[in-house]
Design a protein around this motif. Structure first.
Motif, short mmCIF file in Angstrom:
data_model
loop_
_atom_site.label_atom_id
_atom_site.label_comp_id
_atom_site.label_asym_id
_atom_site.label_seq_id
_atom_site.Cartn_x
_atom_site.Cartn_y
_atom_site.Cartn_z
N ARG A 149 45.87 57.33 43.77
CA ARG A 149 45.63 58.74 43.56
C ARG A 149 46.38 59.77 44.39
NH1 ARG A 149 41.12 59.27 40.59
NH2 ARG A 149 40.24 61.21 41.68
N ASN A 150 46.37 59.31 45.47
CA ASN A 150 46.93 60.56 46.44
C ASN A 150 48.21 60.75 46.25
OD1 ASN A 150 48.13 60.85 49.37
ND2 ASN A 150 46.09 61.77 49.36
N LEU A 151 49.14 59.71 45.84
CA LEU A 151 50.59 59.82 45.63
C LEU A 151 50.93 60.23 44.14
CD1 LEU A 151 51.63 56.64 47.94
CD2 LEU A 151 51.91 59.32 48.36
N GLY A 152 49.75 60.19 43.35
CA GLY A 152 50.22 60.65 42.00
C GLY A 152 51.01 59.48 41.40
N CYS A 153 50.48 58.28 41.44
CA CYS A 153 51.56 57.20 40.85
C CYS A 153 50.84 56.93 39.48
CB CYS A 153 51.30 55.84 41.80
SG CYS A 153 52.02 56.18 43.46
N GLN A 154 51.82 56.21 38.71
CA GLN A 154 51.00 55.85 37.56
C GLN A 154 50.59 54.54 37.33
OE1 GLN A 154 54.43 57.35 37.63
NE2 GLN A 154 53.01 59.01 37.24
N ALA A 155 50.60 53.54 38.46
CA ALA A 155 50.04 52.40 38.53
C ALA A 155 49.92 51.77 39.73
CB ALA A 155 50.71 51.22 37.38
N GLY A 156 49.03 50.65 40.20
CA GLY A 156 49.04 49.98 41.20
C GLY A 156 49.00 48.57 41.18
N ILE A 157 49.48 47.88 42.06
CA ILE A 157 49.32 46.47 42.19
C ILE A 157 48.73 45.96 43.62
CG2 ILE A 157 50.41 44.36 42.05
CD1 ILE A 157 52.63 45.64 40.25
N MET A 158 47.82 45.35 43.57
CA MET A 158 47.17 44.67 44.66
C MET A 158 47.32 42.98 44.62
SD MET A 158 45.96 45.20 47.82
CE MET A 158 44.77 44.44 48.89
N VAL A 159 48.06 42.53 45.50
CA VAL A 159 48.46 41.15 45.37
C VAL A 159 47.29 40.41 46.56
CG1 VAL A 159 49.84 39.04 46.00
CG2 VAL A 159 50.72 41.27 45.21
N THR A 160 46.28 39.72 45.73
CA THR A 160 45.19 39.08 46.46
C THR A 160 44.68 37.77 45.72
OG1 THR A 160 42.83 39.72 47.64
CG2 THR A 160 43.69 40.81 45.42
N ALA A 161 44.00 37.07 46.61
CA ALA A 161 43.06 35.92 45.83
C ALA A 161 41.49 36.69 45.95
CB ALA A 161 43.18 34.62 46.61
N SER A 162 41.46 37.74 46.86
CA SER A 162 40.06 38.43 46.70
C SER A 162 39.11 37.78 47.62
CB SER A 162 39.42 38.80 45.54
OG SER A 162 38.25 39.46 45.61
N HIS A 163 37.99 37.13 47.11
CA HIS A 163 37.18 36.51 47.97
C HIS A 163 37.01 35.02 47.57
CE1 HIS A 163 35.25 37.60 44.09
NE2 HIS A 163 34.36 36.62 44.32
N ASN A 164 38.18 34.59 46.95
CA ASN A 164 38.18 33.20 46.60
C ASN A 164 39.20 32.40 47.13
OD1 ASN A 164 36.54 33.42 43.89
ND2 ASN A 164 38.22 34.87 43.42
N PRO A 165 39.36 30.98 47.23
CA PRO A 165 40.40 30.25 47.97
C PRO A 165 41.92 30.83 47.54
CG PRO A 165 38.63 28.89 46.96
CD PRO A 165 38.44 30.29 46.39
N ALA A 166 42.83 30.47 48.67
CA ALA A 166 43.86 30.84 48.40
C ALA A 166 44.60 30.30 46.87
CB ALA A 166 44.90 30.42 49.61
N LYS A 167 44.20 29.15 46.39
CA LYS A 167 44.89 28.84 45.42
C LYS A 167 44.64 29.88 44.01
CE LYS A 167 41.08 25.91 43.59
NZ LYS A 167 40.67 24.38 43.21
N TYR A 168 43.67 30.66 44.13
CA TYR A 168 43.43 31.65 43.19
C TYR A 168 44.16 33.10 43.32
CZ TYR A 168 39.54 28.77 41.62
OH TYR A 168 38.84 27.63 41.18
N ASN A 169 45.15 32.84 44.14
CA ASN A 169 45.99 34.02 44.29
C ASN A 169 46.68 34.72 43.14
OD1 ASN A 169 46.60 36.03 46.48
ND2 ASN A 169 48.87 35.13 46.33
N GLY A 170 46.55 36.00 42.81
CA GLY A 170 47.08 36.62 41.71
C GLY A 170 47.14 38.18 42.39
N TYR A 171 47.02 39.08 41.18
CA TYR A 171 47.17 40.50 41.33
C TYR A 171 46.16 41.45 40.49
CZ TYR A 171 50.32 41.04 37.24
OH TYR A 171 50.69 41.19 36.33
N LYS A 172 45.62 42.32 41.27
CA LYS A 172 44.92 43.26 40.64
C LYS A 172 45.66 44.63 40.15
CE LYS A 172 40.66 42.23 43.45
NZ LYS A 172 39.65 42.74 44.23
N ALA A 173 45.53 44.97 38.93
CA ALA A 173 46.21 46.04 38.47
C ALA A 173 45.39 47.31 38.22
CB ALA A 173 46.95 45.62 37.11
#
Length: 469
Positions: A29-53
């Motif tokens: 929002r601050n930089l006026g981007c069209q999209a964002g990607i977060m690479v994370t397994a969130s609160h899950n084990p490492a094997k569930y690593n992925g990304y949030k769009a």
């Protein structure tokens, strides 16, 4: 990811070090981007690593956006159509740019602006044990706590630094007691007023508080209810409550919110499970110039947000508010255990549990579908002896009154969720997980006392659990 995006003509902004998910939302929002990607397994084990769009509004993409993106992905040949490049080369060209300290400071200022009684924190004597569970919360949470005057903070050393293997607990989820065991041991040594634990991407936060010689974990519903009541009461007292205020919660989140909201004149908006739908509601308000009406949003799975500066749950914001609330009550001679008791004395005891049933592999997926179909087509008339008053089918967008047979339209996106309202203000909700091979069931029991509510919940869980055997 940055190398691929830059090589394909997309300007990339990236943090120099690991940062929480809400800081990704803020930067978009601050930089006026069209999209964002977060690479994370969130609160899950490492094997569930992925990304949030995320979309241009800083909110996780909703169902329609996901369909469009998946369609584009499926139209490309991953070997022929996707270019890649060297990170340092693209950095020199300016196609990749590090996010500046100014953006980080702007985020901190937005979090601080959500405080109500932060001026009381420094002199409150509040003592905190904090664990980032080997994730991203370490620096941001400690920075915010220091800024509001909470300086007596002991860190769980084994979980202080980022480690994607999560060596101290297989499930780094603050909802699970096992993830907090090291923190609880630290509490035995330090004797704090509060144990604070953020999940690895720092968008969820759990707490434990002293109760005699032991430490008791609060549920996400309990923390959310306490925060909501605190925000309402204090903002009214400070004269900062907006006209026609709104709280947003998910359909599986505690109904005590409705009772509190009625008491303080706050409108309740229910949305599907997933904080992206809460963020979407903030966006709708923003489109009408009414975003200030939003005062709080939360889901039972330990996600909270009190402002519209980001569009996802924010454990930095929530950690600050929890500590502020604890500090405020401490100056009043009230512990968080007492505050919870006061809340339930006023509104009744709402006891909630979540039960998960795992179905691995292709055969598990088939069984999950069969169970949901059975419940949808032949739903129970009673559960543990309590009559089912209504059944809400969010896939068919219909709520059916069992006694009259009348149907009411559900005006939410379609989702594979069934909710059964029972007599005596009881409730059972069932849905497949969106990220794991599980079916999740949510039970709500209301009673005058904890013991009575727990007994009712046990009956509900035992009877309804037979569908998953």
């Amino acid at each position: 990811a940055a190398e691929v995006l830059a090589a394909n003509g997309i300007k990339v902004y990236i943090y120099k070090e690991l940062m929480p998910t809400p800081m990704l939302s803020f930067a978009v929002r601050n930089l006026g981007c069209q999209a964002g990607i977060m690479v994370t397994a969130s609160h899950n084990p490492a094997k569930y690593n992925g990304y949030k769009a995320y979309g241009h509004d800083g909110c996780q993409i909703t169902l329609k956006g996901a369909e469009i993106i998946l369609s584009e992905i499926n139209s490309l040949d991953m070997f022929k159509d996707i270019k890649t490049s060297d990170f340092n080369t693209e950095l020199e060209k300016g196609n990749i740019e590090y996010i500046s300290q100014e953006v980080i400071d702007a985020y901190y200022n937005c979090v601080l602006a959500e405080g109500i009684n932060t001026d009381l924190c420094a002199s409150s004597g509040l003592k905190v044990v904090y664990t980032p569970l080997n994730g991203t919360g370490n620096k941001p949470v400690r920075t915010i706590l220091k800024k509001i005057g909470i300086t007596d903070v002991s860190i769980v050393e084994e979980q202080e630094n980022p480690d994607g293997n999560f060596p101290t607990c297989p499930y780094p989820n603050p909802e699970i007691r096992e993830a907090l065991e090291l923190g609880l041991k630290k509490c035995e040594e330090v004797k704090p007023d509060l144990l604070l634990a953020t999940d690895p991407d720092c968008d969820r936060v759990g707490i434990a508080v002293p109760d005699g010689d032991n430490y008791v974990l609060f549920s996400g519903n309990e923390v959310g209810a306490l925060l909501f009541e605190y925000i309402c009461k204090q903002r009214i007292a400070k004269g900062t409550m907006p006209e026609n205020p709104i709280v947003v919660k998910t359909i599986v989140t505690t109904n005590i919110i409705n009772a509190i909201a009625k008491d303080y004149g706050v409108e309740v908006i229910d949305v599907l499970t997933g904080f992206k739908f809460i963020g979407e509601q903030i966006g709708f308000l923003e489109e009408k110039g009414e975003e200030k009406r939003y005062i709080f949003g939360f889901e039972e799975s330990y996600g909270y947000l009190s402002g519209g500066y980001v569009r996802d749950k924010d454990a930095v914001n929530a950690s600050m508010l929890i500590c502020e609330m604890a500090a405020y009550y401490r100056t009043q001679g009230i512990s968080l255990i007492q505050a919870r008791e006061n809340l339930y004395n006023k509104y009744g005891v709402y006891y909630h549990t979540l039960h998960s049933f795992t179905f691995e592999g292709e055969s598990g997926m088939i069984k999950m579908n069969d169970i949901m179909s059975q419940l949808r087509n032949n739903h129970p008339k009673e559960i543990a002896g309590y009559k089912v008053i209504s059944c809400s089918d969010y896939k068919l967008s219909i709520t059916k009154d069992i006694a009259t047979g009348s149907e009411t339209e559900i005006k939410l996106p379609k989702s594979n969720v069934l909710a059964f309202e029972l007599e005596d203000n009881l409730k059972v909700v069932v849905r497949p997980s969106g990220t794991e091979p599980k079916i999740k069931t949510y039970y709500t029991a209301k009673a005058p006392t904890f013991d009575d509510a727990k007994k009712i919940e046990l009956k509900l869980a035992e009877d309804f659990g037979k569908f998953f055997e």
